[in-house]
Design an enzyme around this catalytic site. Structure first.
Site, PDB file in Angstrom:
ATOM      1  N   ARG A  16       1.047  -1.269  -0.058  1.00 60.14           N
ATOM      2  CA  ARG A  16       0.069  -0.243  -0.139  1.00 60.14           C
ATOM      3  C   ARG A  16       0.835   1.402  -0.294  1.00 60.14           C
ATOM      4  NH1 ARG A  16      -4.434   0.155   4.573  1.00 60.14           N
ATOM      5  NH2 ARG A  16      -4.672  -1.994   4.120  1.00 60.14           N
ATOM      6  N   SER A 104      -8.271   0.033   0.623  1.00 67.76           N
ATOM      7  CA  SER A 104      -8.943  -0.275   1.496  1.00 67.76           C
ATOM      8  C   SER A 104      -9.657   1.071   2.374  1.00 67.76           C
ATOM      9  CB  SER A 104      -8.085  -0.820   2.686  1.00 67.76           C
ATOM     10  OG  SER A 104      -8.700  -1.250   3.849  1.00 67.76           O
ATOM     11  N   HIS A 105      -9.496   1.351   3.567  1.00 61.98           N
ATOM     12  CA  HIS A 105     -10.142   2.617   4.162  1.00 61.98           C
ATOM     13  C   HIS A 105      -9.034   3.849   4.299  1.00 61.98           C
ATOM     14  CE1 HIS A 105      -7.877   0.553   7.380  1.00 61.98           C
ATOM     15  NE2 HIS A 105      -7.987   1.674   7.833  1.00 61.98           N
ATOM     16  N   LYS A 114      -4.195  -6.372  -2.478  1.00 61.66           N
ATOM     17  CA  LYS A 114      -4.387  -7.667  -1.397  1.00 61.66           C
ATOM     18  C   LYS A 114      -4.331  -8.725  -2.146  1.00 61.66           C
ATOM     19  CE  LYS A 114      -6.830  -5.130   2.117  1.00 61.66           C
ATOM     20  NZ  LYS A 114      -8.418  -4.809   2.795  1.00 61.66           N
ATOM     21  N   ASP A 237     -16.600  -0.528   4.970  1.00 63.78           N
ATOM     22  CA  ASP A 237     -15.225   0.303   4.841  1.00 63.78           C
ATOM     23  C   ASP A 237     -15.241   0.465   3.211  1.00 63.78           C
ATOM     24  OD1 ASP A 237     -14.468  -2.173   3.845  1.00 63.78           O
ATOM     25  OD2 ASP A 237     -12.200  -1.666   4.756  1.00 63.78           O
ATOM     26  N   ASP A 239     -13.406  -0.958   0.780  1.00 65.69           N
ATOM     27  CA  ASP A 239     -13.331  -2.120  -0.055  1.00 65.69           C
ATOM     28  C   ASP A 239     -14.249  -3.207   0.447  1.00 65.69           C
ATOM     29  OD1 ASP A 239     -11.736  -2.922   2.084  1.00 65.69           O
ATOM     30  OD2 ASP A 239     -10.500  -3.843   0.758  1.00 65.69           O
ATOM     31  N   ASP A 241     -14.407  -5.134   3.005  1.00 62.63           N
ATOM     32  CA  ASP A 241     -14.265  -6.108   3.975  1.00 62.63           C
ATOM     33  C   ASP A 241     -14.550  -6.097   5.525  1.00 62.63           C
ATOM     34  OD1 ASP A 241     -11.885  -4.849   4.369  1.00 62.63           O
ATOM     35  OD2 ASP A 241     -10.506  -6.235   3.384  1.00 62.63           O
ATOM     36  N   ARG A 242     -14.742  -4.757   5.748  1.00 57.13           N
ATOM     37  CA  ARG A 242     -15.141  -4.436   7.264  1.00 57.13           C
ATOM     38  C   ARG A 242     -16.489  -4.105   7.353  1.00 57.13           C
ATOM     39  NH1 ARG A 242     -11.512  -1.210  10.173  1.00 57.13           N
ATOM     40  NH2 ARG A 242     -11.624   0.321   8.570  1.00 57.13           N
ATOM     41  N   HIS A 324     -13.334  -6.693  10.647  1.00 52.65           N
ATOM     42  CA  HIS A 324     -13.109  -8.056   9.816  1.00 52.65           C
ATOM     43  C   HIS A 324     -13.947  -8.888  10.370  1.00 52.65           C
ATOM     44  CE1 HIS A 324     -10.084  -6.633   6.881  1.00 52.65           C
ATOM     45  NE2 HIS A 324      -9.638  -5.791   8.212  1.00 52.65           N
TER      46      HIS A 324
END
Length: 460
Positions: A16, A104-105, A114, A237, A239, A241-242, A324
């Site tokens: 990242r 992500s966030h 990822k 979030d 993407d 995944d949360r 997650h």
């Protein structure tokens, strides 16, 4: 040909960086070459590629695919979607690995990658290996092909497989992240009444930052739930995944509390099963899992570490404080906030009480937010070792799973080193404010003994 990455971009769980500064097209190409080399050396031939809604994602996707095909691997493009849609594709398509381009966030100017290789998280030493292969230019070469697969509808259909939930009135906030289009399709299949916020994908995140674990980002959802008198609200979030959630009164249901609700139906079906949570989770969660007849297991923070531990212990469910949630029960074991949302709706239905009543019945704990403070990288792990040595000399009750988690009559406190930044992370939880103050005093005393203080908060 060789390539050198900015050292800050190769992180523990993913790659990242800030686009145009620490991460760019050449990096994406080198990641493609390196990952494809690993795929081929493991006997594989095809990789699925997806991307999130950031403005830089299409440019990075093109360069990544160039690198993958240049190393002789075939690419299946699944297009824009949440990270769990890429994980799903990697499980159901005939591929040997997958890469999601996502920040992500993180703020809009960040992006990253990822990765999954043969259904296993690709992290830690694997990511360092991408750097090592690039530095040597130790890459395979060839000419892979590129095809496309439309998986969004299949993915949404899979989220609904075997659904037997109740009829609720729910607010959904996608935060202009990549999960928006999937949520729009999902709610058409769910019974009940659904009110959607910010499902249009916009990588500039014009409404609020897409991180549902920070209370300030839930303001729009709170207003919606209150105005329409909805049963509860769900947030995602950047993407997908949360997950975050609020009850009908707008109270936050934290990650560990979501897990305690999800555990109930799972443990009815699988009595005595192991359920995993990370070291930041409340003692109330571990007590609740035991009360429901499960085996609570505290493990290290980090989605790749938790997934690995789930396989090892055959756990049907796991979760992290950060939102997650991982279901291996009736699912694939990866973190998927949309699937967690569907299972949460089902759990509330099965428990037979409103989300507000479920939240009200939870023990009231007073806790600190996650406190983060800058520390020199060379001292990061050393400080934790010093703290552990002093605590064992004092005969304190310490869990060493990930840093130091200390239980006292007041509650518990945690001090651990971040895997991804040069920061120490602290958290404390007690049954009263006085107790919390005593716990914080213990943290401060330990930091002082190592020449540090709990100073201004480091940025996330």
């Amino acid at each position: 040909m060789t390539h050198r990455f900015d050292p800050t971009s190769l992180r523990e769980y993913d790659i990242r960086g800030i686009v145009g500064q620490t991460l760019g097209e050449d990096d994406a190409r080198a990641i493609g070459r390196g990952f494809a080399t690993r795929v081929r050396r493991a006997g594989g031939t095809r990789v699925a590629v997806g991307y999130d809604g950031r403005t830089s994602s299409p440019m990075l996707e093109a360069a990544l695919i160039d690198g993958l095909t240049g190393a002789g691997v075939d690419v299946v493009r699944i297009g824009m979607g949440p990270t769990p849609m890429l994980y799903y594709a990697e499980n159901v398509l005939e591929v040997d690995g997958g890469i999601q381009i996502t920040g992500s966030h993180n703020p809009g100017n960040y992006n990253g990658f990822k990765m999954v290789l043969q259904h296993r998280p690709f992290f830690g030493a694997d990511i360092q290996d991408i750097g090592a292969l690039a530095a040597k230019g130790d890459w395979e070469s060839g000419a892979g092909t590129v095809t496309e697969a439309a998986v969004l509808d299949d993915y949404v259909g899979r989220l609904m497989a075997g659904y037997a939930g109740g009829t609720f009135r729910i607010g959904w906030d996608a935060g202009n992240g990549a999960a928006g289009p999937a949520i729009e399709k999902l709610v058409k299949l769910l019974p009940g009444e659904h009110h959607l916020l910010f499902t249009d994908v916009d990588g500039n995140f014009p409404n609020h930052h897409p991180d549902p674990t920070e209370e300030k980002n839930l303001a729009h959802l709170r207003a919606l739930v209150s105005e329409k008198k909805l049963d509860f609200g769900l947030a995602f979030d950047g993407d997908g995944d949360r997950i975050g959630a609020i009850d009908g009164e707008g109270r936050v249901i934290w990650g560990d509390q979501i897990l305690s609700i999800l555990a109930e139906p799972v443990l009815r079906e699988l009595p005595g099963a192991t359920i995993i949570a990370d070291v930041k989770a409340s003692q109330a969660l571990y007590d609740r899992i035991a009360e429901l007849g499960g085996q609570p297991l505290m493990w290290k923070t980090g989605h790749s570490l938790i997934k690995t531990k789930m396989k090892e212990t055959n756990a049907p469910l796991a979760g992290e404080m950060s939102g997650h949630i991982f279901f291996a029960h009736d699912y694939y074991g990866f973190d998927d906030a949309l699937y967690a949302a569907v299972r949460l709706i089902r759990a509330v239905h099965m428990i037979g009480q409103s989300m507000t009543a479920i939240k009200s019945a939870m023990p009231v704990m007073i806790n600190t937010p996650e406190m983060r403070f800058q520390v020199d990288e060379s001292r990061k792990f050393a400080v934790i070792d010093e703290v552990l040595d002093r605590l064992s000399a004092e005969g304190a009750e310490v869990n060493r799973t990930d840093g130091a988690r200390v239980n006292t009559a007041d509650g518990w406190w945690l001090l651990r080193a971040s895997n991804t930044q040069d920061v120490l992370v602290a958290r404390a939880e007690a049954k009263s404010q006085e107790g919390l103050d005593r716990l914080l005093a213990q943290i401060d005393a330990q930091l002082a003994a190592s020449g540090l203080e709990r100073g201004p908060q480091a940025a996330h």
